[in-house]
Design an enzyme around this catalytic site. Structure first.
Site, PDB file in Angstrom:
ATOM      1  CD  GLU A 156       8.836   0.189   2.748  1.00  0.00           C
ATOM      2  OE1 GLU A 156       8.872   1.477   3.072  1.00  0.00           O
ATOM      3  OE2 GLU A 156       8.263   0.161   3.804  1.00  0.00           O
ATOM      4  N   GLY A 203       2.915   3.318   2.730  1.00  0.00           N
ATOM      5  CA  GLY A 203       3.131   3.391   1.438  1.00  0.00           C
ATOM      6  C   GLY A 203       3.209   2.704   0.191  1.00  0.00           C
ATOM      7  CE  LYS A 245       4.288   8.926  11.429  1.00  0.00           C
ATOM      8  NZ  LYS A 245       5.308   8.871  10.191  1.00  0.00           N
TER       9      LYS A 245
END
Length: 263
Positions: free
Chosen positions: A111, A105, A129
């Site tokens: 993050e 993203g 994932k």
């Protein structure tokens, strides 16, 4: 309404729902970015607004800040909160060591800053994932605007020196490259299989124009995988998998309430 949700979205809800068990009143939380983390933000807002859950939070992106504040969650700065009790976020890939690729993203720098300041990092995701080796998902690296084309050349030379036959592309394309919250660009590395993630991360970070990589190594405490059948599978560190089943029919009203938050 749950019948209209794609299976992947149900899995995201289940993983976020299970992660709520990690949240305690009074905690200082780091809120992740992306579609799975958005379910977690909505669950927190629902718990705050309907059940009086008290917590403090910072966000890993403008996107998450906007969502949280629109739902009544006050977002503070990381510097104001200091050390966090818990961060919860999604991931683009995770391997058996719980090493991650994140940044799909475009929020990887914030993050990593937020999540490195948390006592625990819980990753919420789905089985798609889970990989044996990182790299099938393009590895993002954040690059300064100054000298960005020259930095790409240095990145490609460093990759060749590691014996990696890879290609790199600019997120958004070379004419209108994606710009992160910090004003940088994202260079995606297509490696297919990353055998030595730490060596790759170190090599990238030795290039002056590279700000950060999307390799999150030795950071995740727990992985939670949600499934469309209502099963949450979870691992602490390198231990084995455990699971808990949720009754989707019993969760239907909550899911509907969370979906209404998008209206």
């Amino acid at each position: 309404m749950i019948d209209t949700l794609p299976p992947a979205e149900i899995g995201k809800f289940i993983s976020a729902k299970h992660a709520m068990q990690e949240v305690r009143a009074g905690m200082k939380l780091g809120l992740g970015t992306g579609s799975t983390a958005a379910w977690l933000v909505k669950l927190l807002a629902h718990a705050q607004n309907n059940h009086g859950l008290m917590f403090q939070a910072c966000a890993t992106s403008t996107q998450t800040t906007n969502l949280a504040t629109s739902l009544g969650i006050e977002i503070q700065s990381l510097d104001a909160l200091g050390a966090l009790d818990l961060a919860i976020d999604g991931a683009d890939e995770f391997d058996p060591n719980l090493d991650l690729i994140k940044g799909g993203g475009g929020a990887l720098l914030q993050e990593k800053i937020v999540e490195s300041n948390a006592k625990r990092l819980v990753i919420i995701t789905d089985a798609s994932k889970q990989v044996d080796h990182l790299g099938a998902f393009p590895l993002p690296i954040e690059v300064t605007k100054f000298g960005w084309i020259s930095t790409q050349r240095q990145v490609e030379e460093a990759l060749k020196s590691l014996g990696l036959a890879v290609r790199t592309t600019w997120r958004g394309g070379p004419t209108q490259p994606f710009v992160t919250d910090e004003g940088n660009h994202i260079l995606d590395i297509y490696a297919e299989k990353i055998i030595a993630p730490r060596a790759l991360s170190d090599a990238m970070l030795n290039i002056p124009g590279v700000v950060e990589t999307g390799l999150f190594i030795d950071m995740a405490s727990t992985i939670i995988m949600g499934d469309a059948d209502g099963t949450a599978r979870f691992r602490e560190g390198t231990g084995g998998w455990s699971e808990k089943s949720y009754d989707l029919a019993a969760e239907a009203d909550l899911i509907a309430a969370l979906l209404e938050m998008d209206a």
